[in-house]
Structure formats: structure tokens, C-alpha cells
Design a protein around this motif. Structure first.
Motif, mmCIF file in Angstrom:
data_model
loop_
_atom_site.group_PDB
_atom_site.id
_atom_site.type_symbol
_atom_site.label_atom_id
_atom_site.label_comp_id
_atom_site.label_asym_id
_atom_site.label_seq_id
_atom_site.Cartn_x
_atom_site.Cartn_y
_atom_site.Cartn_z
ATOM 1 N N UNK A 18 0.858 -4.072 2.952
ATOM 2 C CA UNK A 18 0.607 -3.849 1.526
ATOM 3 C C UNK A 18 0.188 -2.397 1.265
ATOM 4 N N UNK A 19 -0.713 -1.884 2.088
ATOM 5 C CA UNK A 19 -1.128 -0.485 1.925
ATOM 6 C C UNK A 19 0.045 0.460 2.162
ATOM 7 N N UNK A 20 0.820 0.200 3.183
ATOM 8 C CA UNK A 20 1.993 1.035 3.479
ATOM 9 C C UNK A 20 2.974 0.986 2.309
ATOM 10 N N UNK A 21 3.171 -0.188 1.730
ATOM 11 C CA UNK A 21 4.070 -0.333 0.581
ATOM 12 C C UNK A 21 3.581 0.503 -0.600
ATOM 13 N N UNK A 22 2.276 0.483 -0.852
ATOM 14 C CA UNK A 22 1.713 1.274 -1.961
ATOM 15 C C UNK A 22 1.870 2.782 -1.700
ATOM 16 N N UNK A 23 1.671 3.192 -0.465
ATOM 17 C CA UNK A 23 1.831 4.609 -0.118
ATOM 18 C C UNK A 23 3.280 5.033 -0.302
#
Length: 135
Positions: free
Chosen positions: A94-99
């Protein structure tokens, strides 16, 4: 024994938390800020980071927020988050997707000010990813 005050953490999707607490540490834009009962009235913007909540029973719960603002009064604090999730519910994906989404938006940004905000946001999310994955 610390006094209690009401804390609410609200995202557009739902009310994540509404309870009596002894302290809340919020990632204010100007730096981390500890809110306790009888705090002077204030309003602050929130950057992506960890909100640590100490309940009146002594337990501690952490949430990840992705911006927003907090309204602080002597009797309580309301944090209106752009998006928020309990730390244990946040995945690396999820964090990688947001980045990646922010990087894509940066590629398409036309104005210097918008690019600068996005670069700062990406930096904060990358830092946050390092913190969350260490725990």
C-alpha cells in the motif's frame, strides 16, 4: 495521573477512533506535537506520519495518516485525516502504491510549486515506509 480528554481520528471513509485518552502525538507539519488535556487551543496541518494514541487505560495504539489537519481545544482534539489506517493494517504494498502514484503525478506536474509539494510528499512517504517496516 494524567487528565483525560476526548480524541477523534476521522478519515473521509470513517471514524477510526473516538475515545478518552491521556495523550496523542501527532505529526504536525512544523514537527511532532504532543497533545494532552488542557492544551492551548490550536489548529495545525498534518504531514504523513504516525499518530500515537495513549488511551485512558494505558494502552497505546498507532495510526498512519497521510495528511490533514488537527483542531486542538483544552477539552479535546479532532484530527481530520486525508487518509488514515491502523499501523498493523498498513502493508508495504500500500505504501509503495502511494509512492508510485505520487511519482506518476510528479511526472505530469506542470507548476514548480506543485512539483515541490509532490517531491516533499514522496520524501515523507519514503521515510514513513522505513519507520513502519522497522516495527
Amino acid at each position: 495521573m494524567a487528565d483525560n480528554f476526548n480524541f477523534e481520528l476521522v478519515s473521509p471513509e470513517r471514524l477510526l477512533l473516538s475515545e478518552m485518552v491521556t495523550e496523542v502525538v501527532i505529526p504536525a507539519t512544523e514537527g511532532e506535537m504532543t497533545v494532552m488535556a488542557n492544551h492551548a487551543p490550536a489548529m495545525t496541518t498534518i504531514k504523513p506520519g504516525i499518530v500515537s494514541v495513549r488511551s485512558s487505560g494505558g494502552s497505546k495504539q498507532d495510526y498512519v495518516v497521510f495528511g490533514g489537519f488537527a483542531d486542538i481545544l483544552p477539552t479535546g482534539c479532532t484530527l481530520l485525516a486525508e487518509s488514515a489506517v491502523a499501523v498493523e493494517d498498513l502493508t508495504k504494498d500500500e505504501l509503495t502504491r502511494r509512492i508510485e502514484a505520487a511519482k506518476k503525478e510528479l511526472e505530469d506536474a506542470l507548476h514548480h510549486e506543485h512539483k515541490s509539494r509532490l517531491e516533499h510528499f514522496i520524501m515523507e512517504l519514503t521515510h514513513l515506509r522505513g519507520i513502519v517496516q522497522q516495527d
